[in-house]
Design an enzyme around this catalytic site. Sequence first.
Site, PDB file in Angstrom:
ATOM      1  N   PHE A  11     -20.747  -3.468  46.487  1.00 45.26           N
ATOM      2  CA  PHE A  11     -20.256  -4.457  45.518  1.00 45.26           C
ATOM      3  C   PHE A  11     -20.396  -3.853  44.123  1.00 45.26           C
ATOM      4  CE2 PHE A  11     -20.488  -7.715  42.334  1.00 45.26           C
ATOM      5  CZ  PHE A  11     -19.386  -8.491  42.639  1.00 45.26           C
ATOM      6  N   LYS A  48     -26.085  -6.790  33.415  1.00 44.44           N
ATOM      7  CA  LYS A  48     -26.991  -7.902  33.704  1.00 44.44           C
ATOM      8  C   LYS A  48     -28.223  -7.962  32.787  1.00 44.44           C
ATOM      9  CE  LYS A  48     -25.068  -9.057  38.132  1.00 44.44           C
ATOM     10  NZ  LYS A  48     -24.604  -8.292  39.271  1.00 44.44           N
ATOM     11  N   ASP A  54     -24.979   2.827  40.242  1.00 46.30           N
ATOM     12  CA  ASP A  54     -24.721   1.471  39.747  1.00 46.30           C
ATOM     13  C   ASP A  54     -26.040   0.697  39.840  1.00 46.30           C
ATOM     14  OD1 ASP A  54     -24.128  -1.165  39.270  1.00 46.30           O
ATOM     15  OD2 ASP A  54     -22.323  -1.218  40.518  1.00 46.30           O
TER      16      ASP A  54
HETATM   17  C1  LIG Z   1     -23.119  -7.942  39.377  1.00 48.57           C
HETATM   18  C2  LIG Z   1     -22.775  -6.552  39.730  1.00 48.57           C
HETATM   19  C3  LIG Z   1     -21.630  -5.917  39.204  1.00 48.57           C
HETATM   20  C4  LIG Z   1     -20.618  -6.643  38.357  1.00 48.57           C
HETATM   21  O1  LIG Z   1     -21.130  -7.139  37.171  1.00 48.57           O
HETATM   22  P1  LIG Z   1     -20.311  -8.294  36.382  1.00 48.57           P
HETATM   23  O2  LIG Z   1     -21.057  -8.451  35.101  1.00 48.57           O
HETATM   24  O3  LIG Z   1     -20.342  -9.509  37.245  1.00 48.57           O
HETATM   25  O4  LIG Z   1     -18.924  -7.782  36.195  1.00 48.57           O
HETATM   26  C5  LIG Z   1     -21.417  -4.594  39.527  1.00 48.57           C
HETATM   27  N1  LIG Z   1     -22.272  -3.915  40.319  1.00 48.57           N
HETATM   28  C6  LIG Z   1     -23.362  -4.486  40.855  1.00 48.57           C
HETATM   29  C7  LIG Z   1     -24.275  -3.677  41.709  1.00 48.57           C
HETATM   30  C8  LIG Z   1     -23.643  -5.828  40.600  1.00 48.57           C
HETATM   31  O5  LIG Z   1     -24.717  -6.411  41.152  1.00 48.57           O
END
Ligand SMILES: *Cc1c(COP(=O)(O)O)cnc(C)c1O
Length: 410
Positions: A141, A258, A229
């Site tokens: 994701f 985040k 990521d």
């Molecule tokens: C939440 C998340 C995203 C996307 O972030 P948004 O601010 O919702 O666009 C990408 N990668 C990971 C691992 C995430 O948990």
Amino acid sequence: MGKSAELIALEEKYGAHNYHPLPVVLEKGEGIYVWDIDGKKYFDFLSAYSAVNQGHCHPRIIKALKDQAEKLTLTSRAFYNAELGKYEKFITELFGFDKVLPMNTGAEAVETALKIARKWGYEKKEIPAGEAIIVVCKDNFHGRTTTIISFSNDEDARKNFNPYTSGFEAVEYNDVEALKQLFADKADKICGFLVEPIQGEAGVNVPSEGYLKACEELCKQHNVLFIADEIQTGIARTGKMLAIDHENIDADVLILGKAVSGGAYPVSAVLANDEVMNVIKPGQHGSTYGGNPLAAAVAMEALQVVLDEKLADNSEKLGQIFRAEITKMAEEFPLFKSVRGKGLLNAILINDTPESETAWNFCVAMKDNGLLAKPTHGNIIRFAPPLVMNEEQLNECLAIIRKTAEEFQK
Ligand SMILES: *Cc1c(COP(=O)(O)O)cnc(C)c1O
């Protein structure tokens, strides 16, 4: 109709149905707690998908937000601003990179990293024009843009959003051999390997020890950028500042989002060294809000809070307790299959099919008992409280989980 039913009805009627929230309407947050509109208090075990690691409305972060909001909020990058350079120095020194490219949301930062990797691939690695490949992992994701969902294998995320962006190949997660094989076949065309150190949305999939290190070595060997990521796993969530710190990995490209801003403002970032980042020249990438002074001031304070309050150590310590206690409960309650995670990023696997309503119903029951968590992928419940919790509070939470499990058995 009660007030909360009214507000839920408003969202149902006027908002797109792109989420399926638990039936609770929140209006206040402080530290590890949130309150609904009737004044009922809850432990927040989602932390806005790990965006509020520092706790809700942290006074220092809110002060930085207010102070900067009264001075200057947005200039665009057409001009320099008084906060951005200070923030850039701070965040690059903190994570050990030459440069940062500031964006707003996680998905934007992932897009940025993909663009950088491709450009580096053509201009530095000399991959033939148009043939660059980025390797991703199954069950990933990374966000919701058209390109990102192109390399998802989640049907809900993908279906009928085609045609998809090409240039991505997926390997099994936690399978070094699969990556080795793919690199052996195609490394000349591969510019990057994009990976979540723990797969959050997929249900807190923790890879075997040594997996990430082996991937890093393969990347080095084949001149492929290791792109981490850490949007969900970073900023002390898993017991270290970054999840890759558990295996002493140096990513070539680091993606943060985040909790970079502690939930106060959308801030994301891509970090890399000059050799990689310098492929981006003026006019080739950007964002109107990216790097604005409000974001810079908030992020600096939010990161400093993580350091000052030693949230990584606390996350490590409480995570051990959480998993030990849930493991005991799993022996008592057939409802719980097992628990997995690192630091305070954990998931309980519920003993039922992914299609069943059991995990959802258990979350509704926990809500009634004062604890908010949400299922991810059917029968998996993620438990990720703000990292400012103390041991006594965690024990209260464990008691709520136990009590709910006992009621559920009946
Ligand atoms: C939440 C998340 C995203 C996307 O972030 P948004 O601010 O919702 O666009 C990408 N990668 C990971 C691992 C995430 O948990």
